[in-house]
Design a protein around this motif. Structure first.
Motif, short mmCIF file in Angstrom:
data_model
loop_
_atom_site.label_atom_id
_atom_site.label_comp_id
_atom_site.label_asym_id
_atom_site.label_seq_id
_atom_site.Cartn_x
_atom_site.Cartn_y
_atom_site.Cartn_z
N PRO A 69 0.80 -1.23 0.00
CA PRO A 69 0.00 0.00 0.00
C PRO A 69 0.84 1.29 0.00
CG PRO A 69 -0.87 -1.59 1.57
CD PRO A 69 0.42 -2.13 1.10
N GLY A 110 2.47 1.68 -3.36
CA GLY A 110 1.48 2.12 -4.35
C GLY A 110 1.28 3.62 -4.31
N ASN A 111 1.15 4.15 -3.09
CA ASN A 111 1.03 5.60 -2.94
C ASN A 111 2.23 6.31 -3.54
OD1 ASN A 111 -1.41 5.59 -1.66
ND2 ASN A 111 -0.51 5.51 0.39
N ILE A 122 2.14 6.48 -7.29
CA ILE A 122 1.20 7.48 -7.77
C ILE A 122 1.80 8.88 -7.63
CG2 ILE A 122 -1.01 8.60 -7.24
CD1 ILE A 122 -2.07 5.73 -6.63
N THR A 159 -3.43 7.41 -12.88
CA THR A 159 -3.36 7.13 -11.43
C THR A 159 -4.48 6.18 -11.01
OG1 THR A 159 -4.59 9.17 -10.99
CG2 THR A 159 -2.19 9.27 -10.78
N LEU A 160 -5.66 6.35 -11.61
CA LEU A 160 -6.76 5.41 -11.30
C LEU A 160 -6.38 3.99 -11.67
CD1 LEU A 160 -10.14 7.09 -12.30
CD2 LEU A 160 -9.33 6.47 -10.02
N SER A 191 -4.05 2.59 -9.09
CA SER A 191 -4.81 2.25 -7.87
C SER A 191 -5.55 0.93 -8.04
CB SER A 191 -5.85 3.33 -7.55
OG SER A 191 -5.22 4.54 -7.32
N LEU A 219 -3.18 -2.03 -8.07
CA LEU A 219 -2.64 -2.29 -6.74
C LEU A 219 -3.65 -2.96 -5.83
CD1 LEU A 219 -0.57 0.92 -6.26
CD2 LEU A 219 0.32 -1.40 -6.16
N SER A 220 -4.90 -2.51 -5.92
CA SER A 220 -5.91 -3.12 -5.03
C SER A 220 -6.16 -4.57 -5.44
CB SER A 220 -7.20 -2.31 -5.02
OG SER A 220 -7.86 -2.43 -6.24
N GLU A 237 -3.21 -6.47 -3.98
CA GLU A 237 -3.36 -6.61 -2.53
C GLU A 237 -4.34 -7.72 -2.19
OE1 GLU A 237 -4.10 -3.32 0.34
OE2 GLU A 237 -3.29 -2.14 -1.32
#
Lengths: 240, 218
Positions: B148, B151-152, B155, B201-202, B205, B208-209, B212
């Motif tokens: 997480p 990932g931030n 971005i 960026t979307l 995200s 990454l989710s 995860e």
């Protein structure tokens, strides 16, 4: 097999082990008891150098592990350890937990390591859990896997650091049973525990520690039934 | 307000090529930044304070100064000193890598230190060296927890890459500014740029989710 001479250990200004001398013979089961904070876990952790030793010597089969030239990783393959909190590797299955060190440290072939791991799992009664992850096991099962993992390195000595203290009462028995079996097979064991019944039944010798010293040591029946020191009496009167 | 879609259509090929540059330098920045960040993070964790100090200094410097200052130093100073001439793309990749490495180093350090001490002790008690224990026991667990925050960071890095337009990297924002200069229009170029960045960026995200979730069920 293990010789401890004038062992001292300090954490900063706090001297936890003040002057420990002990001799543990081959195939002997030595149980270490004492109040919390007495230094018994620290003592155990000095035997495989998980704690750095402040002063004194620890000899494993004649090799001084406090000597800087000693390859401690080699020694540790011969001294297995079981922890209170199990410390299984959560990202690996039960089988992988047991096989990891034989594969990476001893470079054993995969097929042989697997065979040995399954044999050990049978021994601790968890063959059906080979492909489970540690998170799905009960505390008692975790600890039995941890014992199997330590045994996979074929150690000559096993150290147990309060192996049943984190378990629910109904699971203590299954772990002690595995340890008893090991003792019967002639494994040299040093066990820090609060299980006085185990100490009496399985121990060849009991060390009572308090305040950084071994205050008293004797065969279990003598130590429990006829303690010599005031501190031993006071401790036993509280726990028995 | 008139909105000139025809101008956007005219510039779209440039924006698309710019998007490829944005993705390219960001990806290279992430890859080099992650590799470098791991080394710097491990360096900062060394027990010897003297040896750890340069790594501490590195992290403090790159986190304590603006990215635009860093990239100008690299573009007008460092790169010419090495290859004799300025090169915007090289400066962009180096700048993004060095900058993100500082943040990623801290993510690594936090991730590694979040793993229970007992894991290292168990591994060492089985005869593994420190390096073996790190590789087989600590890092695989730490990586999962780092996803997480990493990932931030990815971005953030993608958005920061817009600044490389100022050192002539022909990425999205570069073409936005070019379009503004040519037509004296504001909304069309910058809204287009904003939409493209937002889609990028979307997408990260989302990926990454997914990752995860997959790791969580493993």
């Amino acid at each position: 097999m293990i010789k401890v001479e004038k062992l001292k250990k300090s954490f900063g200004a706090n001297e936890v082990l003040k002057d420990i001398n002990a001799h543990i013979k081959q195939q002997e089961v030595v149980v270490v008891i004492g109040p919390s904070g007495s230094g018994k876990s620290t003592f155990l952790r000095c035997l495989n150098l998980l704690e750095t030793i402040t002063a004194g010597h620890v000899l494993i089969e004649g090799v001084d592990i406090t000597d800087k030239k000693t390859d401690i990783n080699k020694i540790r393959t011969e001294v297995g350890m079981v922890f209170q909190q199990f410390n299984l590797f959560p990202h690996k299955t039960v089988l992988e937990n047991i096989m990891l060190s034989p594969l990476k440290v001893k470079k054993v072939e995969v097929s042989k390591a697997k065979e040995k791991a399954l044999e050990l799992l049978r021994k601790v009664g968890l063959e059906d859990k080979a492909n489970a992850y540690p998170d799905s096991l009960s505390g008692g099962q975790k600890q039995r896997v941890a014992i199997a993992r330590a045994l996979a390195m074929q150690p000559k000595i096993m150290l147990f650091d309060e192996p049943t203290s984190a378990l629910d009462p109904e699971m203590v028995g299954e772990v002690l049973e595995v340890m008893k079996q090991l003792a019967r097979e002639g494994m040299t064991m040093v066990v820090v525990t609060h299980e006085m019944g185990f100490a009496r039944e399985v121990g060849d010798r009991v060390l009572f520690m308090d305040g950084g010293y071994i205050v008293e040591e004797n065969v279990p029946n003598e130590l429990f039934d006829n303690p010599q020191h005031e501190r031993t009496k006071a401790f036993l009167s509280k726990v028995l | 307000m008139d909105f000139r879609f025809d101008l956007i259509m005219e510039y779209l090929p440039f924006f698309l090529r710019g998007t490829l540059y944005t993705i390219g330098i960001s990806l290279l920045g992430v890859i080099f930044g992650t590799a470098l960040g791991l080394l710097i993070g491990l360096g900062k964790m060394m027990k010897n304070k003297l040896l750890a100090f340069p790594f501490l200094l590195y992290i403090s410097f790159f986190r304590g100064t603006p990215f635009i200052v860093q990239i100008f130093i690299i573009h007008f100073g460092v790169v010419p000193a090495i290859i004799g001439t300025t090169n915007g793309i090289a400066a962009g990749i180096i700048g993004l890598s060095l900058n993100s490495a500082a943040y990623i180093a801290e993510i690594f350090r936090a991730g590694i230190q979040s793993i229970d001490r007992g894991q290292m002790e168990a591994a060492r008690s089985l005869g593994m060296t420190h390096t073996q224990a790190m590789r087989h026991v600590i890092l695989p667990q730490a990586f999962k927890r780092m996803i997480p925050p990493l990932g931030n960071e990815f971005i953030v890095l993608l958005k920061e890459s817009a600044i490389t337009a100022l050192v002539t990297v022909p990425e999205i924002m570069y073409w936005g500014r070019a379009m503004q200069g040519k037509y004296y229009r504001v909304w069309e170029p910058y809204l287009t740029a904003a939409v493209i960045y937002f889609i990028l960026t979307l997408t990260i995200s989302f990926l990454l989710s997914r990752l995860e979730k997959r790791l969580a069920t493993e």
